[in-house]
Design an enzyme around this catalytic site. Structure first.
Site, PDB file in Angstrom:
ATOM      1  N   LYS A   1       1.089  -1.545  -0.559  1.00 26.98           N
ATOM      2  CA  LYS A   1      -0.108  -0.072   0.125  1.00 26.98           C
ATOM      3  C   LYS A   1       0.879   1.270   0.305  1.00 26.98           C
ATOM      4  O   LYS A   1       2.297   1.111   0.789  1.00 26.98           O
ATOM      5  CB  LYS A   1      -0.891   0.007   1.377  1.00 26.98           C
ATOM      6  CG  LYS A   1      -1.798   0.697   1.096  1.00 26.98           C
ATOM      7  CD  LYS A   1      -3.575   0.232   1.075  1.00 26.98           C
ATOM      8  CE  LYS A   1      -4.485   1.746  -0.143  1.00 26.98           C
ATOM      9  NZ  LYS A   1      -5.575  -0.051   0.105  1.00 26.98           N
TER      10      LYS A   1
HETATM   11  P1  NAD Z   1     -13.223   7.499  -2.231  1.00 25.56           P
HETATM   12  O1  NAD Z   1     -11.708   8.456  -2.279  1.00 25.56           O
HETATM   13  O2  NAD Z   1     -13.840   7.359  -3.436  1.00 25.56           O
HETATM   14  O3  NAD Z   1     -14.339   7.591  -1.433  1.00 25.56           O
HETATM   15  C1  NAD Z   1     -13.679   7.771   0.187  1.00 25.56           C
HETATM   16  C2  NAD Z   1     -15.238   8.928   0.275  1.00 25.56           C
HETATM   17  O4  NAD Z   1     -15.157   8.357   1.984  1.00 25.56           O
HETATM   18  C3  NAD Z   1     -15.675  10.146  -0.102  1.00 25.56           C
HETATM   19  O5  NAD Z   1     -17.155  10.436   0.152  1.00 25.56           O
HETATM   20  C4  NAD Z   1     -15.671  10.744   1.623  1.00 25.56           C
HETATM   21  O6  NAD Z   1     -15.699  12.329   1.209  1.00 25.56           O
HETATM   22  C5  NAD Z   1     -15.726  10.378   2.334  1.00 25.56           C
HETATM   23  N1  NAD Z   1     -15.259   9.940   3.386  1.00 25.56           N
HETATM   24  C6  NAD Z   1     -14.258  10.923   4.181  1.00 25.56           C
HETATM   25  N2  NAD Z   1     -14.128  11.157   4.842  1.00 25.56           N
HETATM   26  C7  NAD Z   1     -15.019  11.118   5.267  1.00 25.56           C
HETATM   27  C8  NAD Z   1     -15.006  11.298   7.042  1.00 25.56           C
HETATM   28  N3  NAD Z   1     -14.310  11.536   8.028  1.00 25.56           N
HETATM   29  N4  NAD Z   1     -16.598  10.771   7.313  1.00 25.56           N
HETATM   30  C9  NAD Z   1     -17.760  10.391   6.345  1.00 25.56           C
HETATM   31  N5  NAD Z   1     -17.042   9.890   5.087  1.00 25.56           N
HETATM   32  C10 NAD Z   1     -15.801  10.148   5.014  1.00 25.56           C
HETATM   33  O7  NAD Z   1     -12.559   5.951  -1.528  1.00 25.56           O
HETATM   34  P2  NAD Z   1     -12.650   4.968  -1.964  1.00 25.56           P
HETATM   35  O8  NAD Z   1     -12.192   4.475  -3.072  1.00 25.56           O
HETATM   36  O9  NAD Z   1     -14.266   4.865  -2.454  1.00 25.56           O
HETATM   37  O10 NAD Z   1     -12.491   3.752  -0.429  1.00 25.56           O
HETATM   38  C11 NAD Z   1     -13.262   4.329   0.319  1.00 25.56           C
HETATM   39  C12 NAD Z   1     -12.467   2.629   1.535  1.00 25.56           C
HETATM   40  O11 NAD Z   1     -12.838   1.376   0.502  1.00 25.56           O
HETATM   41  C13 NAD Z   1     -11.173   2.604   2.237  1.00 25.56           C
HETATM   42  O12 NAD Z   1     -10.958   2.451   3.233  1.00 25.56           O
HETATM   43  C14 NAD Z   1     -10.323   2.829   0.886  1.00 25.56           C
HETATM   44  O13 NAD Z   1      -9.331   1.953   2.119  1.00 25.56           O
HETATM   45  C15 NAD Z   1     -11.469   1.651   1.173  1.00 25.56           C
HETATM   46  N6  NAD Z   1     -11.164   0.325  -0.454  1.00 25.56           N
HETATM   47  C16 NAD Z   1     -11.176   0.723  -1.986  1.00 25.56           C
HETATM   48  C17 NAD Z   1     -10.949   0.232  -2.251  1.00 25.56           C
HETATM   49  C18 NAD Z   1     -11.532   0.655  -4.175  1.00 25.56           C
HETATM   50  O14 NAD Z   1     -11.346  -0.244  -5.261  1.00 25.56           O
HETATM   51  N7  NAD Z   1     -11.473   2.027  -4.126  1.00 25.56           N
HETATM   52  C19 NAD Z   1     -10.874  -1.646  -2.874  1.00 25.56           C
HETATM   53  C20 NAD Z   1     -10.710  -1.605  -1.318  1.00 25.56           C
HETATM   54  C21 NAD Z   1     -11.460  -0.911  -0.472  1.00 25.56           C
END
Ligand code: NAD
Length: 426
Positions: free
Chosen positions: A111
């Site tokens: 990561k």
């Molecule tokens: P993203 O940046 O697309 O979206 C993040 C979301 O979280 C946004 O809507 C943001 O406003 C919200 N957010 C941020 N801070 C916040 C807070 N304090 N309170 C409430 N909401 C808040 O990110 P993503 O890619 O959707 O990732 C989200 C989670 O999923 C992370 O933990 C990431 O590690 C995990 N994840 C993502 C992927 C992927 O393919 N993108 C894969 C596996 C896991």
């Protein structure tokens, strides 16, 4: 109050180690293997200068932690967030190792990220920051060595800049063999069909399986989602086809509720015109963060950041199932309370594996110069993630344990087998 204000940063890698130790104790993991996987293999820290639009120079700190590659090349996302530090990246890298092992795909865990609030920079500045970070990482990433992907606040555009920068650093002959240095690329630049929705799709596949196993009718179900970015918004849009009602959403701009239902597609249209924030959505009422977590519904999908379900917030949860779209949304105490309350929890290292699984498909397509249809991708994703789900539920049954520990057991057993077969060099 946003979720972040209520959850001070904790030592995330300690959480990983405690989860790991619980599973390792349960199966009496070989003590030598325990020592090896309890530590990341490599930790890369870089500080690099970037010229801002106004001519000033700013110095940025970036990280890449390569936790383990015994199962295949290092694989894991890049996050742009002010809270990114070595401890967080270390934890996220370890979770990737367990995740690829549970999914049974030939990849390791890594990561990375930059400690930055991307909303404070222009697009051109973000491009220069990304390119300079890629340059600073140099050959610490590579198409058959360590393959980044999108995570919080990074997307296919950022992957395209990384790809382009990486290719510039290679000889012409090598360039055309290196498209798979990142996944989550735009389709035209070598991306895969279905990568955008992959993590949300995986979350929905496991929820569907849980519903089947528990005779739960998703049509009459309700849920709320924290985080409406890639993972949260796709999970919501894909759940719509089952008729499951979305009653609450929270993102970094605030939380909203509508017991009659929020249309995820309509909310997506709204945020596209509102700087990707849900605040001010006219078809729901704003609510406070604490109230949001108390919403009575069948399913809660945390899909934002870590440490949201804690000793403070878990007692208030009023749901039957937590499907962890985010990485590490539940801390150790939170986990204990969730179990005491009898809430089912599909752990992150299984629930959100759809992203890395379709990243693996993208990587394979690039290596073979192929392009697979979405239908084929969805079918393969379903098979792999449900296989993982079945192994985890079977391990939970065998070891009489919660699903997180069971998922760790599945992962650690696989790593243990491979280490034993291969031995330790020299
Ligand atoms: P993203 O940046 O697309 O979206 C993040 C979301 O979280 C946004 O809507 C943001 O406003 C919200 N957010 C941020 N801070 C916040 C807070 N304090 N309170 C409430 N909401 C808040 O990110 P993503 O890619 O959707 O990732 C989200 C989670 O999923 C992370 O933990 C990431 O590690 C995990 N994840 C993502 C992927 C992927 O393919 N993108 C894969 C596996 C896991």
């Amino acid at each position: 109050m946003s979720a972040n204000e209520t959850s001070p940063k904790k030592n995330l890698f300690q959480t990983v180690l405690r989860q790991f130790n619980t599973a390792a104790d349960t199966i009496n993991l070989d003590p030598d293997i325990r020592k090896i996987v309890a530590k990341p293999m490599n930790e890369i820290s870089v500080n690099f200068p970037v010229k801002m639009d106004d001519g000033r120079i700013e110095i940025f700190s970036g990280y890449r932690v390569q936790h383990n590659n015994v199962l295949g090349p290092f694989k894991g996302g890049l996050r742009y967030h002010p809270a990114v530090d070595l401890d967080e990246v270390r934890a996220l890298a370890a979770w990737m190792t367990w995740k690829t092992a549970v999914a049974d795909i030939p990849l390791g865990g890594a990561k990375g990220g930059i400690q930055i609030d991307p909303s404070k920079y222009s697009i051109r500045e973000l491009e220069r920051i990304t390119r300079r970070f890629t340059f600073a990482l140099g050959d610490n990433i590579g198409p058959d060595y360590d393959i980044p992907a999108p995570d919080v606040n990074t997307n296919s555009q950022i992957m395209a800049w990384i790809l382009d920068t990486y290719l510039q650093m290679k000889s012409p002959g090598e360039r055309y063999r290196s498209t798979h240095v990142v996944t989550g690329k735009p389709i035209e630049s070598g991306g895969s069909a279905g990568r955008d929705k992959a993590t949300g799709q995986g979350v929905v596949f496991v929820i569907e399986q849980w519903a089947k196993d528990n005779n739960f009718d998703l049509t009459n179900g309700t849920y709320f989602v924290q985080g409406f970015g890639n993972v949260g918004s796709w999970a919501a849009r894909l759940l719509k086809k089952f008729g499951t009602r979305l009653v609450g959403v929270e993102d970094a701009s605030g939380a909203i509720i509508n017991p009659a239902g929020i249309d995820p597609d309509d909310l997506c249209e709204y945020i596209e015109k509102n700087n990707y924030a849900i605040a001010g959505y006219p078809k729901a009422e704003p609510i406070d963060h604490n109230e949001f977590l108390r919403i009575k519904a069948d399913i809660f999908i945390p899909a934002a950041l870590e440490n949201q379900i804690t000793a403070r917030t878990a007692p208030d949860l009023n749901v039957r199932l937590i499907a962890e779209g985010a990485n590490g949304p539940t801390d150790i105490e939170g986990d204990r309370i969730v179990q005491e309350k009898g809430i089912d929890l599909i752990p992150d290292i299984l629930c959100n594996a759809g992203g890395v699984i379709v990243s693996y498909f993208e990587w394979l397509q690039n290596k073979r110069s192929e392009f697979w249809e979405l239908e084929e991708i969805d079918k393969k994703l379903h098979r792999i993630i449900i296989n993982g789900y079945k192994k985890v539920t079977a391990a939970a049954e065998t070891y009489k344990t919660d699903w997180r520990t069971a998922a760790y057991i599945v992962a650690l057993r696989r790593l243990e087998r491979v280490f034993k077969e291969r031995g330790i060099f020299p």
